[in-house]
Design an enzyme around this catalytic site. Structure first.
Site, mmCIF file in Angstrom:
data_model
loop_
_atom_site.group_PDB
_atom_site.id
_atom_site.type_symbol
_atom_site.label_atom_id
_atom_site.label_comp_id
_atom_site.label_asym_id
_atom_site.label_seq_id
_atom_site.Cartn_x
_atom_site.Cartn_y
_atom_site.Cartn_z
ATOM 1 C CG ASP A 146 22.981 4.151 -9.068
ATOM 2 O OD1 ASP A 146 23.074 3.781 -10.252
ATOM 3 O OD2 ASP A 146 21.958 4.670 -8.591
ATOM 4 N NE ARG A 208 7.951 -1.279 -8.233
ATOM 5 C CZ ARG A 208 7.608 -0.082 -7.803
ATOM 6 N NH1 ARG A 208 7.771 0.225 -6.525
ATOM 7 N NH2 ARG A 208 7.100 0.812 -8.629
ATOM 8 C CD GLU A 237 3.822 -5.502 -2.480
ATOM 9 O OE1 GLU A 237 3.074 -4.670 -3.050
ATOM 10 O OE2 GLU A 237 4.907 -5.192 -1.984
ATOM 11 C CG HIS A 254 4.521 -1.545 -1.738
ATOM 12 N ND1 HIS A 254 4.611 -2.323 -2.861
ATOM 13 C CD2 HIS A 254 5.282 -0.449 -1.997
ATOM 14 C CE1 HIS A 254 5.372 -1.723 -3.766
ATOM 15 N NE2 HIS A 254 5.793 -0.568 -3.248
ATOM 16 C CE1 TYR A 258 1.325 3.823 -1.811
ATOM 17 C CE2 TYR A 258 -0.672 3.479 -0.553
ATOM 18 C CZ TYR A 258 0.066 3.271 -1.686
ATOM 19 O OH TYR A 258 -0.453 2.515 -2.697
#
Length: 371
Positions: A146, A208, A237, A254, A258
C-alpha cells in the site's frame, strides 16, 4: 428538503422519508433535468456526477452508498460547494467473506492447501485489512502492499509490489481506481506486471475492473503466466468480455460487497451523512435492519468426516459458485443480477449447532460466527 435516490439502494424506502420528500429513480435516469431541483442525491456508481449533470442545480449534498467515489467529480463538487460523502468500509466484511469463500473453492478445485500459500494484498484499506486478518487466520503468509500508507506511516508493515510479484502465490487487489497521479492504479496489472510474475499466481480482483488490463490478463492466462483467476470486477461493465469470463476460474457480476449487511451499512452511512449535514435526528436509522438468513443455524454434525469443518461453515454462509453459474448462464443480465441479488448474510448472522472440537469452535468464533 427534496431528495432524489437510486431506487435500487436497499433498505432506503420507508426510512429516507423521515428526512425529506423522496423521489426514487433508476440509476441511469439521473439526468440534469431530473435532479436540478433536488437538494440531496443518494446514489450508487451507475452515473457520473460532474459538471454536465450538476451545473446550475440546487444540489448541496451527494451521498454515495458505496465505498468508491470515482463516479463523483470531487474537484468540481469541492469547487462549487457541493458536499459529497461515500461509505468507506461499509462492505468490507462482505468482500472479506467473498475472498475467503473464493479461496476455499479454488484451493479445493486445484488441490492445494491454503496454509501453504503466500498471498499478496495490494491495497490495505478497510477491505484489505480484513482480508489480511482472515488470511492470517487461515494460516497463510501475508504480504501487504500500500504505497500511500507506506509513505504516510513509514512502517515495516508493507512490501513493494515487486516483492509481491516475486513471492506471492495469490495476488488480490483492493485499491481504489485512480487514473492519474503518483498512486495511479488504472491498469496496475498490465502486460509488464504479468510478464514479471515469478510464481504463476492466482489473480483476484474484487475492487474495480480497470485495475486489471483485460487484454493483458487474457494473454497471461493463455500463456500460462498465471495459474488461475477469480474476477468480480470488469472493464466496461455491464458489457463484459465474454471470452475473458470463460477463461477465469470464478467469475461473478461485481457482487463481492453485496451482502445484506454491507448494503445496510451503506444505506445507514448515507443517511447518517444526510442527518449530520442538515442537523437532523439519527433515530430513524435504527429501522435499517438486514433480514435474517433462510438457514441461520449451521449443523455440522453430519460433516464430522469433512477435512475442514471451518471451510464447510464458511461456504454455508456464501458459496461463489452459485453466482458464477448464474453469470455464465446469462451474462447479458449482468446488471439485473446485481440489482436482484439474493439475500446474503455475513458470519455473525449464523450460529453453529454441532458437537465440534474446541479448536474448530474457536476458529469459527474468530471469524465472527455467533456463539
Amino acid at each position: 428538503m427534496k431528495i432524489i435516490a437510486d431506487k435500487n439502494i436497499p433498505y432506503l424506502k420507508g426510512v429516507a422519508e423521515y428526512y425529506g420528500d423522496v423521489t426514487y429513480l433508476d440509476g441511469a435516469a439521473f439526468t440534469h433535468d431530473a435532479i436540478k431541483e433536488a437538494d440531496t442525491l443518494i446514489v450508487r456508481t451507475v452515473t457520473r456526477f460532474g459538471e454536465a449533470i450538476l451545473k446550475n442545480t440546487n444540489v448541496k449534498l451527494i451521498c454515495s452508498a458505496t465505498i468508491g467515489y470515482d463516479h463523483i467529480d470531487t474537484d468540481y463538487c469541492d469547487a462549487h460547494d457541493i458536499v459529497w460523502h461515500n461509505a468507506p468500509g461499509c462492505n468490507s466484511g462482505s468482500v472479506q467473506q467473498y475472498i475467503v469463500s473464493s479461496l476455499i473453492r479454488i484451493s479445493r478445485q486445484k488441490g492445494f492447501e491454503l496454509k501453504d500459500k503466500t498471498i499478496g494484498i495490494v491495497g490495505v484499506g478497510n477491505v484489505g485489512k480484513k482480508v489480511a486478518k482472515a488470511c492470517e487466520m487461515l494460516g497463510m503468509k501475508v504480504l501487504l502492499n500500500d504505497p500511500p500508507r507506506q509513505k504516510a506511516e513509514q512502517r515495516d508493515l508493507f512490501v513493494s509490489l515487486d516483492e509481491i510479484i516475486d513471492k506471492a502465490d495469490i495476488i488480490t487487489f483492493h485499491t481504489p481506481l485512480t487514473k492519474e497521479g503518483e498512486y495511479k492504479t488504472y491498469h496496475l496489472a498490465n502486460t509488464e506486471f504479468f510478464s514479471s510474475l515469478k510464481r504463476k499466481p492466482i489473480i483476484m480482483n474484487s475492487a474495480r475492473g480497470g485495475i486489471v488490463d483485460t487484454a493483458a490478463i487474457k494473454i497471461a492466462i493463455a500463456n500460462n503466466l498465471i495459474s488461475g483467476a477469480i474476477i468480480d470486477c470488469w472493464e466496461k461493465e455491464p458489457d463484459i468480455d465474454l471470452e475473458y469470463m470463460e477463461m477465469v476460474d470464478i467469475a461473478t457480476p461485481h457482487i463481492a460487497g453485496y451482502s445484506a449487511d454491507g448494503k445496510a451499512n451503506a444505506t445507514r452511512m448515507s443517511l447518517e451523512s444526510v442527518a449530520d449535514f442538515y442537523g437532523m435526528s439519527k433515530e430513524p436509522l435504527s429501522r435499517i435492519i438486514a433480514p435474517d438468513p433462510v438457514n441461520p443455524i449451521i449443523d455440522l454434525t453430519g460433516l464430522k468426516n469433512s477435512d475442514n469443518l471451518l471451510f464447510d461453515a464458511i461456504l454455508h454462509t456464501y458459496d461463489p459458485m452459485s453466482d458464477f453459474e448464474r453469470l455464465k448462464a446469462s451474462p447479458e443480465t449482468f446488471k439485473q443480477q446485481r440489482n436482484n441479488y439474493p439475500l446474503r448474510r455475513e458470519y455473525f448472522a449464523y450460529k453453529i449447532n454441532a458437537d465440534i472440537s474446541s479448536d474448530v469452535r474457536q476458529s469459527l468464533l474468530d471469524f465472527g460466527f455467533a456463539e
